[in-house]
Motif scaffolding. Structure first.
Motif, short mmCIF file in Angstrom:
data_model
loop_
_atom_site.label_atom_id
_atom_site.label_comp_id
_atom_site.label_asym_id
_atom_site.label_seq_id
_atom_site.Cartn_x
_atom_site.Cartn_y
_atom_site.Cartn_z
N ARG A 2 -3.66 1.02 -9.19
CA ARG A 2 -3.22 0.96 -7.80
C ARG A 2 -1.82 1.54 -7.64
O ARG A 2 -1.56 2.33 -6.73
N ARG A 3 -0.91 1.19 -8.56
CA ARG A 3 0.46 1.71 -8.48
C ARG A 3 0.49 3.21 -8.71
O ARG A 3 1.23 3.94 -8.04
N SER A 6 -0.76 4.96 -5.62
CA SER A 6 0.26 4.87 -4.58
C SER A 6 1.38 5.88 -4.84
O SER A 6 1.84 6.57 -3.92
N SER A 9 0.31 9.20 -3.86
CA SER A 9 -0.10 9.26 -2.45
C SER A 9 -1.57 9.63 -2.28
O SER A 9 -1.94 10.43 -1.43
N SER A 11 -5.74 7.75 -2.77
CA SER A 11 -6.42 6.46 -2.85
C SER A 11 -6.79 6.16 -4.31
O SER A 11 -6.91 7.07 -5.14
N GLN A 12 -6.96 4.88 -4.59
CA GLN A 12 -7.35 4.47 -5.93
C GLN A 12 -8.71 5.06 -6.33
O GLN A 12 -8.85 5.56 -7.44
#
Length: 90
Positions: A2-3, A6, A9, A11-12
């Motif tokens: 997830r990090r 992010s 920029s 999506s997972q």
């Protein structure tokens, strides 16, 4: 995951799909998934320096293109004529 998504920029699921695509292309897993996250496999550790060099090449190329767009860089051609002094031709 997830990090990382992010920070990039994206999506997972998009990051997961890209990593799986790369692993498929290389025919080997680059990460071992654990309950605590992801850990590089030996293949992942071996591939990492190549990824670092590729990312640096992309950053460098992007920088050059941006500089060209803003007129910061360009091509400069210089020419010179050789001057030879001959004795007695003052």
């Amino acid at each position: 995951m997830r990090r990382a998504a992010s920070a990039l920029s994206i999506s997972q699921p998009a990051l997961t799909a890209r990593l799986q695509g790369l692993e498929d292309q290389l025919s080997t897993p680059l990460f071992r998934r654990t309950h605590a996250g992801m850990v590089l496999t030996p293949a992942g550790r071996a591939f990492l320096p190549h990824v670092d060099r590729a990312m640096e090449a992309i950053r460098s190329g992007t920088s050059i293109v941006r500089e060209l767009e803003h007129g910061v860089t360009g091509e400069l051609a210089l020419a010179g004529a050789r001057y030879v002094e001959r004795p007695g031709t003052d």
